[in-house]
Each structure stands twice: as structure tokens, then as C-alpha cells.
Design an enzyme around this catalytic site. Structure first.
Site, mmCIF file in Angstrom:
data_model
loop_
_atom_site.group_PDB
_atom_site.id
_atom_site.type_symbol
_atom_site.label_atom_id
_atom_site.label_comp_id
_atom_site.label_asym_id
_atom_site.label_seq_id
_atom_site.Cartn_x
_atom_site.Cartn_y
_atom_site.Cartn_z
ATOM 1 N N ARG A 1 -30.070 -118.346 -148.500
ATOM 2 C CA ARG A 1 -30.928 -119.519 -148.324
ATOM 3 C C ARG A 1 -31.694 -119.435 -147.006
ATOM 4 N NH1 ARG A 1 -31.098 -124.208 -145.670
ATOM 5 N NH2 ARG A 1 -29.077 -123.846 -144.682
ATOM 6 N N GLN A 2 -32.930 -119.896 -147.036
ATOM 7 C CA GLN A 2 -33.717 -120.155 -145.847
ATOM 8 C C GLN A 2 -34.187 -121.599 -145.925
ATOM 9 O OE1 GLN A 2 -33.604 -118.307 -143.318
ATOM 10 N NE2 GLN A 2 -34.942 -116.509 -143.401
ATOM 11 N N SER A 3 -34.308 -122.262 -144.775
ATOM 12 C CA SER A 3 -34.563 -123.702 -144.768
ATOM 13 C C SER A 3 -35.959 -124.084 -145.225
ATOM 14 C CB SER A 3 -34.315 -124.272 -143.365
ATOM 15 O OG SER A 3 -32.965 -124.068 -142.989
ATOM 16 N N THR A 4 -36.956 -123.248 -144.918
ATOM 17 C CA THR A 4 -38.348 -123.579 -145.265
ATOM 18 C C THR A 4 -39.044 -122.359 -145.825
ATOM 19 O OG1 THR A 4 -39.227 -122.998 -143.077
ATOM 20 C CG2 THR A 4 -38.432 -125.259 -143.376
ATOM 21 N N GLN B 1 -40.075 -120.006 -143.113
ATOM 22 C CA GLN B 1 -39.027 -119.086 -142.680
ATOM 23 C C GLN B 1 -38.894 -117.919 -143.647
ATOM 24 O OE1 GLN B 1 -35.380 -121.226 -142.073
ATOM 25 N NE2 GLN B 1 -36.069 -122.180 -140.174
#
Length: 271
Positions: A22-25, A28
Site C-alpha cells: 500500500r501507498q497512501s496517495t 506517492q
């Protein structure tokens, strides 16, 4: 990495190894590619511990999603469901913050892992949530991850407020204004937009009320400009009848008096 504490049993190896990425945005995802590479590289850790590549399930459909809540993270929901069904032998994540930044979501996953005899692996080590010490450590990591999110938000909010106090915060402008190449506010270049606003204030000064101003515009068959409300083409000028609610927002917007203002509860331009 070796299983020096004998936590990995044959029943774990018979089940799948789930790697959660997972990446937050989305920004990113595009710019911080090193973190994504490090997360995918954890597949080798699972192989070293005894799982085969065929047993690896990569859950990466939450790329660009915040870990503050599981509400919109379909990948995390699938992970928790499969853990509860006993399909997962080990859950792999780069760090606790990749899996969750919300203690409620994190402890729900820990509880499911403990009940289904599922291990957890991060960059620091291997954990068995059914063991008290491991669960305690994982719980502390989750608390620290949630606290870190709070600190990050507070730091970001503080920066926004400081810019706002200096009058340098770029917020969406009401109709009639735009940002120039120097990032300073200027009048909208469309002369028809400018003339409509001048006529609006002249009419209000003459009539003395918003409703009378709206009535005067309608009697003359005049349309009034507004910005599109949707994010797509949000700076596109739309023309339509002047509404009383729109007139009131304009009259109460300090921007038209030449003042900068910032409301924390909304990013709306006010008209």
C-alpha cells in the site's frame, strides 16, 4: 531470515502467504517508487521462510489509499476476510503503517490472526499474534503508527495555518478572480465577468438588498457567472440566472472587499 524461534509450523506452510502492498496517495505511487519496490521485495522473505512463489498472494489494489481507515480499502478487507477463513498462513507487510494506521483496524486484524493461527511478518521480524509478547509488541507498533499519523496531520495543519496567517495560502477563489503566473490574485481576464460583478455591486448599492439585486438582474434578463462545482473543469465559467443564495454568498465573501480569509471547514470559493 531464519525462523529461529520455531514459530513457523507445517500448518502455516500449507496455507498461502499474503503480501499486502500500500501507498497512501497516488502521488506517492508515482514518485515514491522505492517504498513500493521494498514492499514487493518482501516476497523473497516469504520464500526464505519456506513458502513457494506459487503460494504467494500479492494484495496491491489499495495503492493510493490512506491507511487511516479500512472503509475504502478493498484489499485490506479481502485480507482480513481470508485470514478469518483460515486461508492465510502469514501476513506480510513492510511495516505496521502499511497495513493500518488505525488501531481499530489493526487490532481487528491481530484478533483474526490470533484466532486463525496466522503469523505476521514485517521488515523487523516475525510475530505470532497468539503469543502474548508478540501481540503486545504488535499492539505498541500499531499505537505508534496511529500516533505518527496524528503528528503528520498536525504538522501539515500547522503549515497550512501559518501560510494562511501570512495570506499566502492558495485557496480556491470566488468567481471574478484568478491566480496569475506570479501566484498572486488578479481579476479574471474575461471582461464580461468583470462587468457582471461591477453591475452586481452597483445594483446592490442602489437597491440595498440581495433579493432586490436578484430581481433587477432577472427583470433585465441578465445572466451571472459562477464556477463549476465539480473538480473537473472547476475553473470553467458557467452562466445562469443570479440566485439569492449566490448573491448572499458574494456579499458575505471578504475577498470582494480585498481581504484574505481562510475557513478551515471548507475549501469552497463561496459563490
Amino acid at each position: 531470515m531464519q525462523d529461529t524461534q520455531g514459530k513457523i509450523k507445517s500448518q502455516h506452510l500449507r496455507r498461502s502467504a499474503y503480501l499486502y502492498v500500500r501507498q497512501s496517495t497516488l502521488r506517492q505511487v508515482v514518485e515514491n517508487t522505492e517504498s513500493t519496490k521494498r514492499q514487493y521485495a518482501l516476497r523473497q522473505r516469504a520464500v526464505q521462510l519456506g513458502w513457494t512463489l506459487e503460494q504467494l498472494v500479492v494484495v496491491d489494489n489499495d495503492l493510493g489509499q490512506s491507511g487511516a481507515s479500512a472503509a475504502d480499502r478493498m484489499g485490506f478487507k479481502k485480507l482480513v476476510t481470508d485470514v478469518g477463513l483460515g486461508l492465510v498462513g502469514i501476513v506480510i507487510g513492510l511495516e505496521v503503517s502499511r497495513l493500518a494506521r488505525n488501531c481499530t483496524d489493526w487490532h481487528r486484524l491481530l484478533e483474526m490472526c490470533a484466532l486463525s493461527d496466522t503469523l505476521i511478518l514485517d521488515e523487523d521480524g516475525l510475530y505470532d499474534p497468539a503469543h502474548f509478547n508478540d501481540r503486545l509488541l504488535l499492539g505498541l507498533k500499531g499505537t505508534m503508527s496511529e500516533a505518527e499519523l496524528h503528528v503528520l496531520k498536525a504538522r501539515l495543519h500547522g503549515g497550512i495555518l501559518n501560510k494562511a496567517r501570512r495570506g499566502e495560502l492558495a485557496v480556491r477563489l470566488p468567481v471574478g478572480f484568478e491566480y496569475g503566473p506570479d501566484k498572486k490574485v488578479r481579476l479574471h481576464p474575461d471582461q464580461q465577468v468583470q462587468e457582471s460583478l461591477r453591475l452586481f455591486f452597483e445594483t446592490f448599492n442602489r437597491t440595498g438588498s440581495a433579493s432586490a439585486t436578484v430581481k433587477a438582474f432577472r427583470e433585465q434578463g441578465l445572466n451571472f457567472p459562477s464556477y463549476a462545482q465539480k473538480k473537473v473543469n472547476k475553473d470553467h465559467i458557467l452562466w445562469g440566472p443570479l440566485l439569492t443564495s449566490q448573491a448572499l454568498r458574494i456579499l458575505n465573501n471578504p475577498r470582494y472587499a480585498g481581504a484574505f480569509f481562510f475557513r478551515q471547514d471548507t475549501s469552497s470559493p463561496g459563490c
